[in-house]
Write a protein that holds these residues in place. Structure first.
Motif, PDB file in Angstrom:
ATOM      1  N   GLY A  21       0.888  -1.176   0.083  1.00 23.61           N
ATOM      2  CA  GLY A  21       0.018   0.160   0.002  1.00 23.61           C
ATOM      3  C   GLY A  21       0.917   1.382   0.016  1.00 23.61           C
ATOM      4  N   PHE A  22       2.166   1.205  -0.134  1.00 23.06           N
ATOM      5  CA  PHE A  22       2.813   2.507  -0.090  1.00 23.06           C
ATOM      6  C   PHE A  22       2.731   3.139  -1.564  1.00 23.06           C
ATOM      7  CE2 PHE A  22       4.747   0.510   3.713  1.00 23.06           C
ATOM      8  CZ  PHE A  22       5.159   1.662   4.452  1.00 23.06           C
ATOM      9  N   ARG A  23       2.575   4.355  -1.656  1.00 20.46           N
ATOM     10  CA  ARG A  23       2.540   4.914  -2.962  1.00 20.46           C
ATOM     11  C   ARG A  23       3.768   5.186  -3.714  1.00 20.46           C
ATOM     12  NH1 ARG A  23       2.812  10.138  -3.188  1.00 20.46           N
ATOM     13  NH2 ARG A  23       2.672  11.169  -1.181  1.00 20.46           N
ATOM     14  N   ALA A  24       4.768   5.356  -2.841  1.00 22.17           N
ATOM     15  CA  ALA A  24       6.013   5.510  -3.677  1.00 22.17           C
ATOM     16  C   ALA A  24       7.146   5.450  -2.807  1.00 22.17           C
ATOM     17  CB  ALA A  24       6.119   7.266  -3.975  1.00 22.17           C
ATOM     18  N   ILE A  25       8.350   5.063  -3.279  1.00 25.28           N
ATOM     19  CA  ILE A  25       9.580   4.567  -2.551  1.00 25.28           C
ATOM     20  C   ILE A  25      10.584   5.720  -2.754  1.00 25.28           C
ATOM     21  CG2 ILE A  25      11.270   3.086  -2.003  1.00 25.28           C
ATOM     22  CD1 ILE A  25       9.093   0.998  -2.841  1.00 25.28           C
ATOM     23  N   ASP A  26      11.224   6.439  -2.023  1.00 30.02           N
ATOM     24  CA  ASP A  26      12.150   7.509  -2.244  1.00 30.02           C
ATOM     25  C   ASP A  26      13.606   6.697  -2.338  1.00 30.02           C
ATOM     26  OD1 ASP A  26      10.371   9.490  -2.310  1.00 30.02           O
ATOM     27  OD2 ASP A  26      10.865  10.277  -0.342  1.00 30.02           O
ATOM     28  N   TYR A  27      13.616   5.860  -1.328  1.00 29.60           N
ATOM     29  CA  TYR A  27      14.937   4.892  -1.297  1.00 29.60           C
ATOM     30  C   TYR A  27      14.762   3.696  -0.537  1.00 29.60           C
ATOM     31  CZ  TYR A  27      16.072   7.606   2.850  1.00 29.60           C
ATOM     32  OH  TYR A  27      16.124   8.184   4.227  1.00 29.60           O
ATOM     33  N   LEU A  28      15.396   2.652  -0.924  1.00 34.17           N
ATOM     34  CA  LEU A  28      15.496   1.661   0.086  1.00 34.17           C
ATOM     35  C   LEU A  28      16.956   0.935  -0.189  1.00 34.17           C
ATOM     36  CD1 LEU A  28      13.925  -0.595   1.874  1.00 34.17           C
ATOM     37  CD2 LEU A  28      13.483  -1.946  -0.269  1.00 34.17           C
ATOM     38  N   GLU A  29      17.692   1.109   0.693  1.00 33.96           N
ATOM     39  CA  GLU A  29      19.357   0.979   0.528  1.00 33.96           C
ATOM     40  C   GLU A  29      19.684   0.258   1.834  1.00 33.96           C
ATOM     41  OE1 GLU A  29      21.670   4.220  -0.526  1.00 33.96           O
ATOM     42  OE2 GLU A  29      20.247   4.869  -1.725  1.00 33.96           O
ATOM     43  N   LEU A  30      20.615  -1.012   1.233  1.00 29.56           N
ATOM     44  CA  LEU A  30      21.376  -1.409   2.383  1.00 29.56           C
ATOM     45  C   LEU A  30      22.821  -1.023   2.112  1.00 29.56           C
ATOM     46  CD1 LEU A  30      21.017  -3.881   4.344  1.00 29.56           C
ATOM     47  CD2 LEU A  30      22.107  -5.400   2.739  1.00 29.56           C
ATOM     48  N   ARG A  31      23.315  -0.491   3.557  1.00 29.59           N
ATOM     49  CA  ARG A  31      24.503  -0.031   3.534  1.00 29.59           C
ATOM     50  C   ARG A  31      25.230  -0.759   4.921  1.00 29.59           C
ATOM     51  NH1 ARG A  31      25.865   4.506   0.689  1.00 29.59           N
ATOM     52  NH2 ARG A  31      24.300   4.851  -0.911  1.00 29.59           N
ATOM     53  N   GLU A  32      26.699  -0.563   4.683  1.00 33.65           N
ATOM     54  CA  GLU A  32      27.527  -1.172   5.869  1.00 33.65           C
ATOM     55  C   GLU A  32      27.204  -0.388   7.120  1.00 33.65           C
ATOM     56  OE1 GLU A  32      31.515  -1.610   5.472  1.00 33.65           O
ATOM     57  OE2 GLU A  32      31.375  -2.368   3.079  1.00 33.65           O
ATOM     58  N   GLN A  33      26.927  -1.076   8.364  1.00 34.84           N
ATOM     59  CA  GLN A  33      26.699  -0.795   9.562  1.00 34.84           C
ATOM     60  C   GLN A  33      27.478   0.510  10.000  1.00 34.84           C
ATOM     61  OE1 GLN A  33      24.767  -3.037  12.686  1.00 34.84           O
ATOM     62  NE2 GLN A  33      26.568  -2.461  13.660  1.00 34.84           N
ATOM     63  N   ASP A  34      29.068   0.248   9.946  1.00 34.13           N
ATOM     64  CA  ASP A  34      29.848   1.090  10.401  1.00 34.13           C
ATOM     65  C   ASP A  34      30.103   2.578   9.607  1.00 34.13           C
ATOM     66  OD1 ASP A  34      29.869  -0.035  12.752  1.00 34.13           O
ATOM     67  OD2 ASP A  34      31.559  -1.636  12.126  1.00 34.13           O
ATOM     68  N   THR A  35      30.208   2.279   8.186  1.00 30.16           N
ATOM     69  CA  THR A  35      30.702   3.065   7.209  1.00 30.16           C
ATOM     70  C   THR A  35      29.659   3.851   6.346  1.00 30.16           C
ATOM     71  OG1 THR A  35      31.110   1.463   5.543  1.00 30.16           O
ATOM     72  CG2 THR A  35      33.138   1.884   7.157  1.00 30.16           C
ATOM     73  N   LEU A  36      28.671   3.218   6.315  1.00 35.01           N
ATOM     74  CA  LEU A  36      27.373   3.598   5.509  1.00 35.01           C
ATOM     75  C   LEU A  36      27.653   3.439   4.033  1.00 35.01           C
ATOM     76  CD1 LEU A  36      25.831   6.386   7.272  1.00 35.01           C
ATOM     77  CD2 LEU A  36      25.168   4.180   7.242  1.00 35.01           C
ATOM     78  N   ASP A  37      29.038   2.421   3.696  1.00 34.43           N
ATOM     79  CA  ASP A  37      29.230   2.378   2.181  1.00 34.43           C
ATOM     80  C   ASP A  37      28.123   1.249   1.535  1.00 34.43           C
ATOM     81  OD1 ASP A  37      31.498   3.761   2.189  1.00 34.43           O
ATOM     82  OD2 ASP A  37      32.930   1.938   2.607  1.00 34.43           O
ATOM     83  N   LYS A  38      28.037   1.308   0.316  1.00 37.13           N
ATOM     84  CA  LYS A  38      26.951   0.366  -0.100  1.00 37.13           C
ATOM     85  C   LYS A  38      27.412  -1.064  -0.090  1.00 37.13           C
ATOM     86  CE  LYS A  38      24.577   3.126  -3.574  1.00 37.13           C
ATOM     87  NZ  LYS A  38      24.342   3.044  -5.191  1.00 37.13           N
ATOM     88  N   VAL A  39      26.587  -1.846   0.422  1.00 35.42           N
ATOM     89  CA  VAL A  39      26.745  -3.430   0.471  1.00 35.42           C
ATOM     90  C   VAL A  39      26.250  -3.984  -1.016  1.00 35.42           C
ATOM     91  CG1 VAL A  39      25.771  -5.445   1.414  1.00 35.42           C
ATOM     92  CG2 VAL A  39      26.015  -3.310   2.802  1.00 35.42           C
ATOM     93  N   ARG A  40      27.308  -4.939  -1.364  1.00 30.75           N
ATOM     94  CA  ARG A  40      27.493  -5.546  -2.734  1.00 30.75           C
ATOM     95  C   ARG A  40      26.605  -6.847  -2.751  1.00 30.75           C
ATOM     96  NH1 ARG A  40      27.482  -1.236  -5.607  1.00 30.75           N
ATOM     97  NH2 ARG A  40      29.544   0.123  -5.330  1.00 30.75           N
ATOM     98  N   ARG A  41      26.615  -7.552  -1.659  1.00 32.50           N
ATOM     99  CA  ARG A  41      26.058  -8.883  -1.453  1.00 32.50           C
ATOM    100  C   ARG A  41      25.491  -9.023  -0.030  1.00 32.50           C
ATOM    101  NH1 ARG A  41      26.161 -11.645  -6.044  1.00 32.50           N
ATOM    102  NH2 ARG A  41      25.988 -13.465  -4.983  1.00 32.50           N
ATOM    103  N   PHE A  42      24.105  -9.522  -0.344  1.00 33.90           N
ATOM    104  CA  PHE A  42      23.407  -9.652   0.989  1.00 33.90           C
ATOM    105  C   PHE A  42      24.125 -10.458   2.163  1.00 33.90           C
ATOM    106  CE2 PHE A  42      19.969 -11.206   3.514  1.00 33.90           C
ATOM    107  CZ  PHE A  42      19.395 -10.015   3.984  1.00 33.90           C
ATOM    108  N   GLY A  43      24.181 -10.064   3.248  1.00 32.21           N
ATOM    109  CA  GLY A  43      24.459 -10.687   4.609  1.00 32.21           C
ATOM    110  C   GLY A  43      26.006 -11.107   4.784  1.00 32.21           C
ATOM    111  N   GLU A  44      26.919 -10.211   3.709  1.00 25.10           N
ATOM    112  CA  GLU A  44      28.436 -10.443   4.064  1.00 25.10           C
ATOM    113  C   GLU A  44      28.661  -9.530   5.229  1.00 25.10           C
ATOM    114  OE1 GLU A  44      30.071  -9.734   0.097  1.00 25.10           O
ATOM    115  OE2 GLU A  44      29.567 -11.762  -0.579  1.00 25.10           O
ATOM    116  N   VAL A  45      28.141  -8.486   5.605  1.00 22.82           N
ATOM    117  CA  VAL A  45      28.885  -7.574   6.650  1.00 22.82           C
ATOM    118  C   VAL A  45      27.764  -7.065   7.319  1.00 22.82           C
ATOM    119  CG1 VAL A  45      30.786  -6.658   5.446  1.00 22.82           C
ATOM    120  CG2 VAL A  45      28.649  -5.587   5.079  1.00 22.82           C
ATOM    121  N   PRO A  46      27.879  -6.938   8.673  1.00 22.63           N
ATOM    122  CA  PRO A  46      26.815  -6.058   9.496  1.00 22.63           C
ATOM    123  C   PRO A  46      26.253  -4.706   8.687  1.00 22.63           C
ATOM    124  CG  PRO A  46      28.622  -6.687  10.836  1.00 22.63           C
ATOM    125  CD  PRO A  46      29.002  -6.830   9.368  1.00 22.63           C
TER     126      PRO A  46
END
Length: 67
Positions: A21-46
């Motif tokens: 039911g959400f009408r728009a998504i501005d962003y949905l991103e997975l980032r490294e917990q400590d650095t906020l760098d982009k995560v390339r593979r799911f589950g490899e780093v916190p």
């Protein structure tokens, strides 16, 4: 999902939000917990899942610790 390509995981997440039911998504991103760098593979780093989406006239912003 461990090791799965992040683009596939995020695409499924966006589809799920829109289906709920959400009408728009501005962003949905997975980032490294400590650095906020982009995560390339799911589950490899916190990580943190960061999201901003519109539900009705309200814009919701949240984050969730992953792993």
């Amino acid at each position: 999902m461990m090791g799965e390509d992040i683009d596939s995981v995020l695409a499924a997440g966006k589809a799920s939000l829109l289906g709920a039911g959400f009408r728009a998504i501005d962003y949905l991103e997975l980032r490294e917990q400590d650095t906020l760098d982009k995560v390339r593979r799911f589950g490899e780093v916190p990580s943190r899942l960061l999201a901003a989406a519109h539900l009705g006239t309200t814009r919701l912003i949240d984050n969730l610790r992953i792993g």
